[in-house]
Design an enzyme around this catalytic site. Structure first.
Site, mmCIF file in Angstrom:
data_model
loop_
_atom_site.group_PDB
_atom_site.id
_atom_site.type_symbol
_atom_site.label_atom_id
_atom_site.label_comp_id
_atom_site.label_asym_id
_atom_site.label_seq_id
_atom_site.Cartn_x
_atom_site.Cartn_y
_atom_site.Cartn_z
ATOM 1 N N SER A 188 0.824 -1.212 0.000
ATOM 2 C CA SER A 188 0.000 0.000 0.000
ATOM 3 C C SER A 188 0.858 1.261 0.000
ATOM 4 C CB SER A 188 -0.938 0.013 1.209
ATOM 5 O OG SER A 188 -0.210 0.201 2.412
ATOM 6 N N GLY A 224 2.423 1.029 5.858
ATOM 7 C CA GLY A 224 2.754 1.287 4.455
ATOM 8 C C GLY A 224 2.807 2.766 4.117
ATOM 9 N N ASP A 240 -3.475 3.634 15.193
ATOM 10 C CA ASP A 240 -4.106 2.355 14.854
ATOM 11 C C ASP A 240 -4.025 1.443 16.068
ATOM 12 O OD1 ASP A 240 -4.825 -0.226 13.638
ATOM 13 O OD2 ASP A 240 -4.441 0.770 11.728
ATOM 14 N N LYS A 306 -13.153 4.324 -0.270
ATOM 15 C CA LYS A 306 -13.458 2.990 -0.785
ATOM 16 C C LYS A 306 -14.769 3.058 -1.569
ATOM 17 C CE LYS A 306 -9.891 1.797 1.618
ATOM 18 N NZ LYS A 306 -8.588 1.543 0.983
#
Length: 366
Positions: A188, A224, A240, A306
């Site tokens: 990514s 990433g 995260d 998305k």
């Protein structure tokens, strides 16, 4: 030449067609799109011949989301004779363009076209020589002159035309050639690297992607996107609940916050970049990014939306309109751009740059 040829990701021809049809109408150019599923390109045929050239010249390429490249073209050249494929191509360009600065012999980005790539590389050399002989192409590459395009969609079949170097993709086939770094935590990372190439001019990298900046990566695990920021010597708040790659933590540039990206607030007020690649509904991510920009928590942001399986262009357009509306309502001056990048799949990457008016004690954005 009454056609605009547009490259796109295979499977996104309908989105590309919907976009060019809408944008062309806004520019008072009317026509219809020819779509072949999974072909990797769209042909927009204008009712008025002059409109195709006008679109390629004046429709801002950087505002197009699903388009990788565009050029004006005439009819498809079919069944080029194997003993002389060059003459029909030269004939198509004669009188249409002269003194072009570059030649690109390309194919759509499909598995079926890979075999044609070998031919294109070999064919480029004699074609270039012939075009130079006829004064259609300059004897040397020149970046500020039009670019000639020859798109082979099958053996002996090609579209021939040109684009303007100040309103096209500078990349061959519209695809930046990036190499995956072996020490990156995930593939990514190429999404964010490509986004920097597409959204930030190279001559502004030192100013806008410089060392010592602070950045926030929401939904960072395993790192990433954080990798790209660390690579540019930034200090990064990685947000995260999942673990970050030890190689990134060992740099001393990453502060890992195990928290919900939708609830996190930056601990300092000098964050320049906000990046986000969370798997969430587009409207929810758009709202979050709007909040950060309105509160002044960042100056630039790159984030992914998305996409649903259907009505993808409509979904993106709706969210971008919502973003612009919220920023406008709050008196925020910003540039908003979006692109379906080569390394994106079922998603679109959005870039927003906020500008401040002159405020005492604050460095103005130019």
């Amino acid at each position: 030449m009454n056609k605009v040829i547009l490259y796109c990701r295979p499977g996104f021809e309908k989105e590309c067609a919907a976009e060019i049809t809408e944008k062309a109408t806004q520019h008072n150019a009317f026509g219809f799109a020819r779509v072949k599923e999974n072909s990797g390109y769209v042909v927009f045929e204008c009712y008025q011949h002059e409109d195709a050239e006008r679109l390629v010249k004046t429709l801002p390429f950087h505002e197009l989301i699903f388009v990788r490249q565009m050029f004006v073209s005439g009819d498809l050249l079919r069944d080029l004779p194997p003993e002389d494929r060059i003459t029909p191509i030269v004939g198509m360009l004669t009188g249409a363009i002269e003194r072009a600065g570059d030649l690109r012999v390309e194919v759509p980005d499909t598995n079926e076209s890979k075999e044609l790539m070998k031919f294109c590389r070999k064919f480029t050399v004699p074609l270039r020589a012939a075009l130079r002989e006829h004064k259609i192409l300059l004897g040397h590459e020149k970046a500020d002159r039009p670019v000639l395009h020859v798109l082979f969609i099958a053996p002996g079949c090609c579209y021939v035309g040109y684009s303007y170097s100040n309103n096209n993709s500078p990349f061959y086939m519209g695809i930046p050639r990036l190499k995956f770094p072996s020490d990156a935590p995930s593939r990514s990372t190429l999404k964010l690297e490509e986004a920097f190439h597409v959204f930030v001019p190279a001559d502004e990298w030192d100013e806008r992607l410089g060392s010592g900046m602070y950045a926030v990566d929401l939904g960072a695990c395993p790192g990433g996107w954080t990798y790209q920021l660390v690579k540019r010597s930034m200090m990064v708040y990685a947000v995260d609940n999942g673990p970050m790659a030890p190689s990134l933590m060992d740099t001393g540039q990453v502060m890992h916050h195990q928290a919900d990206g939708f609830r996190f607030e930056p601990p300092r007020n000098n964050v320049y970049w906000l990046v986000c690649d969370m798997v969430e509904k587009p409207a929810k991510v758009t709202s979050l990014m709007s909040d950060w920009l309105i509160k002044g928590w960042c100056r630039e942001t790159i984030f992914n939306l998305k996409l649903p399986m259907k009505k993808r262009y409509e979904e993106v357009s709706q969210n971008l309109a919502l973003l612009r509306e919220r920023l406008s309502e709050n008196g925020i001056h910003a540039e908003v751009h979006a692109k379906h990048l080569y390394h994106d799949r079922e998603e679109v990457t959005v870039h927003v740059r906020r500008f401040w008016s002159a405020v005492p004690g604050r460095r103005d954005e130019r």
